[in-house]
Design a protein around this motif. Structure first.
Motif, PDB file in Angstrom:
ATOM      1  N   GLY A   1       0.808  -1.208   0.000  1.00 31.63           N
ATOM      2  CA  GLY A   1       0.000   0.000   0.000  1.00 31.63           C
ATOM      3  C   GLY A   1       0.848   1.269   0.000  1.00 31.63           C
ATOM      4  N   LYS A   2       2.117   1.149   0.434  1.00 32.79           N
ATOM      5  CA  LYS A   2       3.020   2.308   0.437  1.00 32.79           C
ATOM      6  C   LYS A   2       3.664   2.482  -0.944  1.00 32.79           C
ATOM      7  N   HIS A   3       4.011   1.345  -1.568  1.00 27.30           N
ATOM      8  CA  HIS A   3       4.659   1.386  -2.880  1.00 27.30           C
ATOM      9  C   HIS A   3       4.463   0.024  -3.553  1.00 27.30           C
ATOM     10  N   PRO A   4       4.070   0.030  -4.828  1.00 28.47           N
ATOM     11  CA  PRO A   4       3.752  -1.253  -5.477  1.00 28.47           C
ATOM     12  C   PRO A   4       4.948  -2.193  -5.638  1.00 28.47           C
ATOM     13  N   ALA A   5       6.185  -1.681  -5.541  1.00 29.92           N
ATOM     14  CA  ALA A   5       7.352  -2.532  -5.795  1.00 29.92           C
ATOM     15  C   ALA A   5       7.809  -3.329  -4.576  1.00 29.92           C
ATOM     16  N   THR A   6       7.207  -3.078  -3.416  1.00 31.00           N
ATOM     17  CA  THR A   6       7.726  -3.739  -2.211  1.00 31.00           C
ATOM     18  C   THR A   6       7.700  -5.276  -2.270  1.00 31.00           C
ATOM     19  N   PRO A   7       6.715  -5.908  -2.955  1.00 35.28           N
ATOM     20  CA  PRO A   7       6.725  -7.385  -2.954  1.00 35.28           C
ATOM     21  C   PRO A   7       7.991  -7.998  -3.555  1.00 35.28           C
ATOM     22  N   PHE A   8       8.672  -7.289  -4.446  1.00 32.70           N
ATOM     23  CA  PHE A   8       9.883  -7.864  -5.048  1.00 32.70           C
ATOM     24  C   PHE A   8      10.970  -8.112  -4.006  1.00 32.70           C
ATOM     25  N   PHE A   9      10.866  -7.461  -2.864  1.00 32.45           N
ATOM     26  CA  PHE A   9      11.872  -7.657  -1.814  1.00 32.45           C
ATOM     27  C   PHE A   9      11.425  -8.689  -0.767  1.00 32.45           C
ATOM     28  N   THR A  10      10.326  -9.365  -1.044  1.00 31.73           N
ATOM     29  CA  THR A  10       9.942 -10.517  -0.211  1.00 31.73           C
ATOM     30  C   THR A  10       9.820 -11.736  -1.130  1.00 31.73           C
ATOM     31  N   ALA A  11       8.780 -11.742  -1.919  1.00 31.73           N
ATOM     32  CA  ALA A  11       8.547 -12.862  -2.842  1.00 31.73           C
ATOM     33  C   ALA A  11       7.439 -12.446  -3.795  1.00 31.73           C
ATOM     34  N   VAL A  12       7.546 -12.872  -5.043  1.00 36.18           N
ATOM     35  CA  VAL A  12       6.416 -12.749  -5.970  1.00 36.18           C
ATOM     36  C   VAL A  12       6.162 -14.142  -6.572  1.00 36.18           C
ATOM     37  N   PRO A  13       4.933 -14.386  -6.994  1.00 38.16           N
ATOM     38  CA  PRO A  13       4.590 -15.702  -7.528  1.00 38.16           C
ATOM     39  C   PRO A  13       5.532 -16.142  -8.645  1.00 38.16           C
ATOM     40  N   PHE A  14       5.986 -17.388  -8.576  1.00 38.64           N
ATOM     41  CA  PHE A  14       6.887 -17.992  -9.563  1.00 38.64           C
ATOM     42  C   PHE A  14       8.195 -17.215  -9.688  1.00 38.64           C
ATOM     43  N   GLY A  15       8.550 -16.493  -8.633  1.00 41.48           N
ATOM     44  CA  GLY A  15       9.762 -15.667  -8.663  1.00 41.48           C
ATOM     45  C   GLY A  15      10.972 -16.400  -8.112  1.00 41.48           C
ATOM     46  N   LEU A  16      11.859 -15.632  -7.490  1.00 46.56           N
ATOM     47  CA  LEU A  16      13.140 -16.157  -7.024  1.00 46.56           C
ATOM     48  C   LEU A  16      12.986 -16.993  -5.752  1.00 46.56           C
ATOM     49  N   THR A  17      13.815 -18.010  -5.628  1.00 48.30           N
ATOM     50  CA  THR A  17      13.892 -18.791  -4.385  1.00 48.30           C
ATOM     51  C   THR A  17      14.731 -18.012  -3.358  1.00 48.30           C
ATOM     52  N   ALA A  18      14.837 -18.560  -2.169  1.00 45.89           N
ATOM     53  CA  ALA A  18      15.589 -17.900  -1.092  1.00 45.89           C
ATOM     54  C   ALA A  18      17.025 -17.575  -1.539  1.00 45.89           C
ATOM     55  N   GLN A  19      17.725 -18.571  -2.056  1.00 47.09           N
ATOM     56  CA  GLN A  19      19.112 -18.344  -2.443  1.00 47.09           C
ATOM     57  C   GLN A  19      19.203 -17.368  -3.613  1.00 47.09           C
ATOM     58  N   GLU A  20      18.254 -17.458  -4.519  1.00 50.52           N
ATOM     59  CA  GLU A  20      18.275 -16.560  -5.678  1.00 50.52           C
ATOM     60  C   GLU A  20      18.025 -15.117  -5.268  1.00 50.52           C
ATOM     61  N   ILE A  21      17.088 -14.892  -4.344  1.00 47.67           N
ATOM     62  CA  ILE A  21      16.813 -13.498  -3.962  1.00 47.67           C
ATOM     63  C   ILE A  21      17.998 -12.933  -3.158  1.00 47.67           C
ATOM     64  N   ASN A  22      18.629 -13.777  -2.337  1.00 43.11           N
ATOM     65  CA  ASN A  22      19.836 -13.325  -1.635  1.00 43.11           C
ATOM     66  C   ASN A  22      20.912 -12.878  -2.644  1.00 43.11           C
ATOM     67  N   SER A  23      21.081 -13.660  -3.687  1.00 39.66           N
ATOM     68  CA  SER A  23      22.105 -13.352  -4.693  1.00 39.66           C
ATOM     69  C   SER A  23      21.754 -12.080  -5.458  1.00 39.66           C
ATOM     70  N   TRP A  24      20.470 -11.926  -5.757  1.00 37.31           N
ATOM     71  CA  TRP A  24      20.035 -10.705  -6.445  1.00 37.31           C
ATOM     72  C   TRP A  24      20.298  -9.484  -5.559  1.00 37.31           C
ATOM     73  N   VAL A  25      19.929  -9.586  -4.288  1.00 33.51           N
ATOM     74  CA  VAL A  25      20.109  -8.450  -3.385  1.00 33.51           C
ATOM     75  C   VAL A  25      21.596  -8.124  -3.225  1.00 33.51           C
TER      76      VAL A  25
END
Lengths: 386, 386
Positions: free
Chosen positions: A122-146
């Motif tokens: 509700g604050k900003h539409p992009a916030t889900p990318f920093f938790t999880a989005v459907p069919f998105g990155l796994t735990a290790q993948e999001i760590n690597s992206w960050v």
């Protein structure tokens, strides 16, 4: 403070946040505490010898995997700083409600907050990318992206506009697809299903014909029992077993298509962060990174034990969603994500970075961990999951 | 010091250790440095205001993923302690050779060492369980075993007998299966193959009919070129691309059955560890845990980029090992592991704990991350890896 309104406005994942005993609005006591804290720190620019920081959380105190992780983070910082920076953890509702964590850190009434970025859609539409989005990155993948794919810089920019410094701090791993009272054998079976599906998953479920229901965690069990709900997505075996959902539904679906790995966040008020001396900054950063791993480890070990208990002792039936349901969920997810970032340049830039990292990492993971896991299933004569 | 003897006696993985420019025996200079360090610390029991610790590593200085991780670990500790504990990194051969790291930490000539536990199989047969064993735990699974499955306690006990405190500090992720000059289409094709296969993998390869060759990393490239080697297992795309192996072999096999996730270690001399004040202990611990994740992130992001380059720009052909080869490798691995722990009660206890964790976690991972990855392949219309 209307908790239902919060929950339905924001859409929650990680089930737990909705468990919160909300209590009344504690803003006054939060302010008092903040003032006391400021006084203790003294008025000068250099930090006092000893500081006590408040860490508000979006989960109940000591909640398995989430609250326990916040406790360990606080202990790490306190221990590493030799008590110069003491961190005190507040469960959801103790100082501010679960959904008040972002604003508390933003306005400085708490110096830190442990939560999940997708709560703040509700604050900003992009916030889900920093938790999880459907069919998105796994735990290790999001760590690597960050850490190595530009994600942290984009997150700093986004949260910086709200006066917050964010760090990764925990992961649930791949969640489950939820509890269903009846088997789902086709897309047709999804139609009309009353399902507690949080956040983007709720929106996607709605578009494929289900009826998403937003409700506080405390009502889920009874609603499943009475039939007011046909299905509910909670977290994973560790939390779900404790919550007793196996008593009101026979079928436990996988995979957690909506959350392939939900990253948690440590938020720090940016003015407070900027004013920290370098050694304490380094301490807070490494504490969050260490706990990022440790929370995921706690989930992995306990999910494994809990799943065994569910299947062996409680007769829970594991089911994989049918192909046609998954194909439709994916197609619809892509549309929902497109709609999410439409008309917001910053959201689109974050999405493009996330997407491009996914395109890079997917073919590598296929020949690395994914293949190793599938080969292990083969040699162990284990039914290979779809 | 005969480096070849070391390498063949111990059997190496993670390719890089064998890259080491060994130089002559630096024991004298190590001793000098240790004495200087001790003098600087003073004779009292409480640590001096400022300490400088030597971190010797089993990899060349700045080696991608491994040396870079050691550097970041040192920076973390130095920064978090506000310079009270300065850590200085030494590449392999600078102070002690790669294979001298364990003994240097044991005898205190270096306070810390960054390496991989399976290098020390000659010291104790159970050490490979704390890095990787064939068809064993993945990176996330071994982290969970160490932190929530009893692994750390067993590791502390084992290394404690050598006067060393161990901590996890990095992971390569799932490695590749190696470079082959000719395609492997059957078990028959493995027979007589001259292959550089380190550690347990070499033993297993030998039992299924290949001829494992132990050689320093520096000779691998030329040996592949001249045909003295038919195949070589190095690390993964990130390191292999830099090493140029795609120039001397067309086929890049997966999965890395021998190392589903190789965990690195931070060793600390136990007397030095015990004498550390609590805040510095907490700092060293969180620094290692934070870097445990960060190194894995570096490998993941760069492996993905390197694999793309290998396939798109250099024409590398990806191949999965045939089923019959993998089945035989697994069967033989089980025998080799049984032989490894035979007659050693402590090794058997460690193996039992590892095995029991694997039995608990495998069915969970199947319905969690493994299923999520396979479903992602399906919805993205990506060929699902076996």
């Amino acid at each position: 403070m209307d908790r239902r309104k919060f929950v339905s406005a924001l859409g929650l994942g990680l089930g737990a946040a909705a468990l919160t005993a909300c209590g009344q609005d504690n803003k006054d006591s939060a302010k008092d505490a903040a003032q006391a804290g400021a006084a203790a720190e003294g008025a000068g620019k250099s930090p006092a010898k000893t500081m006590e920081w408040k860490l508000v959380t979006a989960w109940p105190k000591n909640y398995p995997g989430l609250g326990t992780g916040a406790n360990r983070f606080a202990e790490r910082v306190t221990a590493m700083s030799g008590g110069r920076l003491k961190v005190k953890v507040y469960g959801a509702g103790e100082l501010v409600p679960a959904m008040g964590v972002f604003d508390a850190v933003r306005d400085g009434s708490a110096e830190m907050g442990h939560s999940a970025s997708y709560y703040w859609k509700g604050k900003h539409p992009a916030t889900p990318f920093f938790t999880a989005v459907p069919f998105g990155l796994t735990a290790q993948e999001i760590n690597s992206w960050v850490n190595f794919g530009g994600g942290q810089e984009l997150w700093d920019e986004l949260y910086g506009e709200f006066g917050i410094k964010p760090l990764p701090c925990g992961n649930s791993g791949t969640q489950m697809g939820g509890w269903f009272r009846k088997e789902v054998n086709s897309l047709e079976d999804i139609k009309g299903l009353k399902i507690r599906a949080p956040g983007l998953a709720g929106e996607i479920m709605q578009r494929i014909g289900a009826t998403p229901v937003q409700m506080p965690g405390g009502e889920v069990f009874t609603s499943m029992q009475t039939g007011a709900l046909d299905a509910a997505d909670w977290v994973g075996p560790y939390n779900d077993l404790a919550f007793g959902l196996h008593k009101v539904a026979d079928y436990y679906y996988y995979p957690g298509w909506a959350e392939p790995g939900a990253m948690l966040e440590m938020m720090i008020n940016k003015d407070k962060w900027d004013a920290l001396p370098d050694d304490l900054k380094a301490i807070v950063k490494s504490a969050a990174e260490a706990e990022n791993q440790h929370i995921y480890d706690e989930f992995t070990a306990h999910n494994a034990e809990a799943l065994k208990q569910l299947v062996d002792e409680h007769g829970t039936q594991l089911r994989r969603f049918p192909d046609e349901v998954l194909m439709k969920l994916h197609e619809t997810s892509e549309q929902v994500i497109q709609d999410l970032v439409a008309g917001n340049d910053q959201a689109r830039r974050i999405y493009e970075s996330y997407k491009s990292f996914r395109e890079s990492v997917v073919p590598y993971v296929a020949v690395a961990e994914q293949s190793a896991l599938n080969v292990r299933s083969m040699v162990l004569d284990q039914k290979q999951p779809g």
